[in-house]
Write an enzyme that holds these catalytic residues in place. Sequence first.
Site, PDB file in Angstrom:
ATOM      1  CB  CYS A 134      -0.990  -0.005   1.181  1.00  0.00           C
ATOM      2  SG  CYS A 134      -0.118  -0.332   2.799  1.00  0.00           S
ATOM      3  CG  HIS A 175      -0.119   3.360   6.132  1.00  0.00           C
ATOM      4  ND1 HIS A 175       0.243   2.753   7.264  1.00  0.00           N
ATOM      5  CD2 HIS A 175      -0.265   2.518   5.490  1.00  0.00           C
ATOM      6  CE1 HIS A 175       0.362   1.455   7.204  1.00  0.00           C
ATOM      7  NE2 HIS A 175       0.066   1.219   5.872  1.00  0.00           N
TER       8      HIS A 175
END
Lengths: 341, 341
Positions: free
Chosen positions: B140, B220
Site C-alpha cells: 500500500c 497511513h
Amino acid sequence: MIRVGINGYGTIGKRVADAVTAQPDMELVGVAKTRPNFEADTAARKGYPLYAAIPDRAGAFDAAGIRIAGEVTELVGASDVIVDTCPSGIGAQNRAMYEAYQTPAIFQGGEDADVADGSFVARANYDSVRDLEYVRVVSCNTTGLSRLLAPLREEYGVRKARATLVRRGGDPGQSDRGPINDILPDPVEIPSHHGPDVKTIFPELDIDTMGMKVPATMMHMHGVNVTLESEPTAEEVRELLEAESRLFLIPEEADIDGAGKLKEYALDAGRPRGDLWENCIWGRSISVERGDLYLFQAIHQESDVVPENVDAIRALCSDVDADESIARTDESMGVGFESRF
Amino acid sequence: MIRVGINGYGTIGKRVADAVTAQPDMELVGVAKTRPNFEADTAARKGYPLYAAIPDRAGAFDAAGIRIAGEVTELVGASDVIVDTCPSGIGAQNRAMYEAYQTPAIFQGGEDADVADGSFVARANYDSVRDLEYVRVVSCNTTGLSRLLAPLREEYGVRKARATLVRRGGDPGQSDRGPINDILPDPVEIPSHHGPDVKTIFPELDIDTMGMKVPATMMHMHGVNVTLESEPTAEEVRELLEAESRLFLIPEEADIDGAGKLKEYALDAGRPRGDLWENCIWGRSISVERGDLYLFQAIHQESDVVPENVDAIRALCSDVDADESIARTDESMGVGFESRF
C-alpha cells in the site's frame, strides 16, 4: 544568589521551580498560581511561597486551606528575574507588569518570538542574550532541533535541514485533547511554524519542517534529515553527538523502542516525574550517505526546556559563561544518561 | 472472460474478489480460505465458490455449515490467473503450486520482491509486466508513493525523494497489534525498506524513507518531500496531480482533517467498506519552493492496492493497454472522488 520568581505553576513552572531550588547559586522567591488545584497543593506541601496570580482569587486559596504569601506583583517586585510559565499568550500580557517593576523575565516557547528581545537555547546562543532583559526559551521541539543542529553546524556545516515532527496530541494530563485513533497533518500548511522558530536561534539556517499530531501523550518523535556540507561517517556523527550532555544516544543494547520504555527508564532511574531533559536519539537510526544524515529523536515536551530555563536565568543575571552554566545545571539536576551505561 | 481465482480471503482478498466480480471482462472462479471464520461466512453468503486452502481443514467448513466447492489446487487448475492474497510469506510458498498448474499469479507487497518476476503499479509500469507470468503488486505504501511520483517524474523530473511514513499500528480488526499511546521509530534503521521497494518500480529513483508506527488503525500518513528537477508553482503541481484518477486532492472546503473524516466521507458516499482506493492528498499542504515540493498524503492500507490487482490481471491476461485498463477498473469500481465536488 539570584532571586528567582516563577509566574505560572503548571507543567513547566513546577519543574523549573524544582530545578531552581536545586541550584546552589539561586533562590526560589516563590511561585504564582491562578487556582488552588492539585499543583498548588503540591507547591504548598513543598514549602514554596505561593502568590495569587489573579488578585481577587486569593479567597479561593483561603477556602482550599492554602496559605498565600501575597500577590503576583509582590513576587515580581521581590525577584531578580521572573520565569513566566503561564499558558501561551498570557506571557505577552504579563510583560508590561515585569517592565513596570523593572524585573527581567524569561518567557516560554508558546509565546510569539516578539514577546521578548531574543530567543534562547543554551547550547546554541547563550552569549547572544546576555545584554537583554526579556528572553524567550523556545519550545520543546525547537529546543530539541536546535540542540541537535548546533554541533552539526559547528562540525560539518548544514546545507539544509528537514524534519517531520510527529507530535503527541496532548500531555498526559490534558484529557480534553485529541486525536483518538487518527494521524492528522497539523498544521496542514507546509512548512510548519517550527522551521521559522528554529531560525530565531539560527537565523541563517535553511530548514523546512512538517508537523503531524497522533494519539500519544508521552513524547514527540522527530524524523530528521540534515544535508551536511561535508561527508562524515555515521560513526563520526554518533561520536560527535554522544559528546553532548543534552543529547542521549540510546544504545541498541538498552532495548528501548519508544517513549514508553524511555519514560520507564527515567522513572526507574529515580528521575523526578520520569523527566527526560535530553534529546533521546536512537543511535542505531543515525545514517549518513553522501552527506545526507538521517536520525530519529524523541523529545519530552514537558521537560526538555527546564535546564534551558535555568541557563537562561544565569545568562541574564550572572557572569557565568555558557559552558559553566550548562555544567552546573546538568550537575545539579542530574542531566545526562551516559554514565549510567 | 478472464477466469480469476483468489487464494486468500482476508483484508485484500475479499476486496479483490468484489472488484473482480464488478469487472465486465472477468469472472470470479472462486476464493480459497483456510478457516470458516466470519469472512468465509460472508463469502458463502455472497455466493462466491469457496475452496479449502488447506486440504485437511475441509471438515471444519462442513462443521460450520459452509459448503466447499473443492480444494485450492482445483481452483488453481480452473483459473487463468490466481491472485495470491495470503499472509506475507505464504505467497512465496505457494508459487510452486501455481507453477505446477502453469497458472500465472499475482502476489502482494508483503512478499519479498523476488517472489515474482516483476513488481507492479498500474500508473507507473503496466507495460513492463505484460510478458511475465508472476507479478507482485507492491505494498500500500509503495503503491501510494509510486502513484504520486509517476506524474512528477514525467512532468518535472525527480532529483531526490524523501518520505516519512507514519504508519497505522494495525488494521481495525487486528486487535493484537500496537502500539498503545506511543510513537515508535519502525524500523529504527534508516532508510527503511520502503525506499528500496519503490525502486522495484522506478529503479533509477533516488529515494530515502523513514518509518514510524503510531496508535491509529485507519490509514497511513506520509510526509513527502520531492526535490524536482524543474521549479513549478504549487498551483501547477496541484493541477498536475488533480488530473490523476487515483490521486484525490482533498479540497479545503471539504473540512477533512484526517483519516477519520476521510473514511466517514467514503462511507457516506456509499463506498464498499468505506474504502479509499486513491491517495488522499491535502491540496492545501502542497508547497513548492525552489523545486522543493512538500505534501501530506493519507493511504488506506486495506484498499489502495485493490484497483492495482485488477489492472495487474489485465496486464497478464489480456491485450488491454494501461490507460484502458485503468479507466475500466476505475469506472467499474467507482474510483475517483473529483466529480462529487
